[in-house]
Design an enzyme around this catalytic site. Structure first.
Site, short mmCIF file in Angstrom:
data_model
loop_
_atom_site.label_atom_id
_atom_site.label_comp_id
_atom_site.label_asym_id
_atom_site.label_seq_id
_atom_site.Cartn_x
_atom_site.Cartn_y
_atom_site.Cartn_z
CB VAL A 141 -0.96 -0.01 1.23
CG1 VAL A 141 -0.17 0.10 2.52
CG2 VAL A 141 -2.01 1.06 1.14
CE LYS A 142 3.03 2.41 5.15
NZ LYS A 142 2.49 3.53 5.93
CG ASP A 143 4.20 0.60 -4.28
OD1 ASP A 143 5.09 0.54 -3.41
OD2 ASP A 143 4.07 -0.26 -5.17
#
Length: 464
Positions: free
Chosen positions: A42-44
């Site tokens: 999700v950190k993309d």
């Protein structure tokens, strides 16, 4: 049709129904599967958002260096964006993180500095502090600080929230997620509640993090902070992106439950995900079952699964690591807990202090008829004495009787959880100590020697 760069593939991740784990509930339970992002998490979403925000504000100039503290996933998101845009990266992380996460960051061309986990956030050795310091020392550098950067929350407000709304045709009633920086749960929930105020947001927190208790009481309690193994979720600080006013309830999950649920997701749902995903699902199912009477078939619950299982091959998906930490249940094998349960009740462990004299330690060993003692500095095991080592020292130096224990003590006896299996102790007990300390639930320690284990095996047979 093709994408112009890897950054164009971020987002629009699938929503998958939990066919097995949620089938006993009256509602629909869906998982937002974020490992479909190119960096595997999700950190993309926030890596690209924080860089583009910095570019727009002139904070990041051509050829610059991005410096950030990360548990691994944000670093990967930043590194991918940096590659596409021509920047360098330096990341600080902690020794708690899996080696796979560090390997990924280095494979993406970043420099990685590993810092100790068990230090205060403001300690100069912490990964927060090291990243901040480097950003002041290195010219043309940018320190995003994902914990407080508003682009973090904004990224989820602009992407994750709208995706969930569209993917459920506006039917979503509950959003459940863990929180580290707080950007995911805050940004997503803010958008969803603007569309439908009745949407409930449930936070899931590991025991050892301050978030759940802070949500309940409004007090930052340092007593709630202690080490835990679940990576990338929970905090020992209050991140600026964490908006507690948006959260309707909070649940907590222990490491063992998180790890075992992570494995169940792989085996029962085909979702090969990371540790915080197991934590989120375990917490979600606990909360949903506790509120089952309030749920109907019209309710649509979405649980966010942040990352991929490939980040945890040496941990959650490794039987030896799971067994060593007491997370793998094998009822046919003996554990130290089994041995303690059948052993005659022992007195409290006799210990000596580092500043005691060797003479007083010998007296205690003689009085209690014991051949070895741990050296305790408060609740910390700092060394050990055994009769063989004491004898050798006194023969060589008779005056050593008057020396403090700290000057003559050997290595500490190993401290292990009661859940460890006997077949995992072979190498430990083959060592010079011949005993282990078992941390007792009520505080203090129990001590188990080779003879205790031999007696247990004689009664029960060898571990299988």
């Amino acid at each position: 049709m093709w994408s112009d760069s890897i950054l164009d593939t971020i987002g629009n991740t699938p929503l998958v129904r939990l066919q097995t784990l949620g089938r006993d509930l009256p509602c629909t339970v869906l998982a937002k599967v974020e490992f479909f992002n190119p960096g595997g998490s999700v950190k993309d979403r926030i890596g690209m958002a924080m860089i583009e925000d910095a570019e727009a504000k002139g904070e990041l100039k051509p050829g610059g260096t991005i410096i950030e503290g990360t548990s691994g996933n944000t670093g990967a998101g930043l590194a991918i964006a940096a590659i596409a845009k021509g920047y360098q990266c330096i990341f600080t992380t902690t020794d708690k993180q899996s080696p796979e996460k560090v390997d990924v960051l280095r494979a993406l061309g970043a420099e990685v500095i590993v810092c100790p986990t068990n230090v205060a956030p403001d300690d100069p050795r912490s990964y927060y502090s090291v990243a901040k310091r480097l950003s002041t020392e290195i010219p043309n550098s940018f320190y995003p600080n994902q914990y407080d950067h508003p682009a973090n929350t904004e990224a989820h407000y602009r992407t994750t929230g709208p995706e969930l709304w569209d993917q459920t045709d506006g039917r979503i009633t509950h959003f459940i997620a863990g929180a580290g920086t707080g950007g995911t749960i805050s940004g997503t929930t803010k958008y969803l509640k603007e569309q439908k105020p009745s949407v409930k947001a449930i936070g899931v927190d590991p025991y050892g993090s301050v978030y759940a208790e802070y949500w309940r009481t409004g007090e930052f309690k340092e007593s709630e902070i202690y080490p835990y193994l679940t990576e990338g979720v929970g905090e020992d600080i209050l991140a600026g992106n964490m908006d507690f006013s948006l959260v309707d309830d909070y649940v907590q999950v222990d490491d063992k439950t998180s790890m075992r649920m992570t494995r169940r997701l792989a085996r029962e749902e085909g979702l090969f995900v990371g540790q915080s995903c197991g934590m989120a699902v375990a917490g979600a199912l606990d909360w949903l079952r506790a509120h089952e009477g309030e749920l109907t078939e019209e309710d649509v619950v979405v649980i966010l699964l942040p990352d991929s299982g490939f980040r945890y091959l040496s941990k959650t998906y490794d039987d030896e690591w799971m067994r060593r930490n007491g997370f793998l249940e094998e009822p046919d094998t003996l554990t130290l807990e089994d041995v303690l349960a059948v052993r005659p009740r022992a007195e409290a462990v006799i210990g000596v202090a580092p500043d005691d004299t060797l003479a007083s330690a010998i007296e205690a060993m003689t009085q209690h008829g014991i051949s070895q003692v741990p050296v305790l500095d408060g609740d910390e095991v700092v060394g050990s004495l055994n009769e063989r080592g004491v004898l050798h020292r006194l023969i060589a130096e008779p005056e050593a009787r008057d020396e403090p224990v700290r000057a003559v003590m050997g290595a500490p006896l190993p401290v292990v959880p009661a859940s460890v299996h006997l077949d995992d102790l072979t190498a430990t007990l083959d060592g010079e100590a011949g005993a282990v300390l078992v941390r007792a639930e009520a505080g203090g320690f129990d001590i188990l020697t080779r003879s205790d284990l031999i007696a247990a095996l004689a009664r029960n047979g060898r571990p299988r």
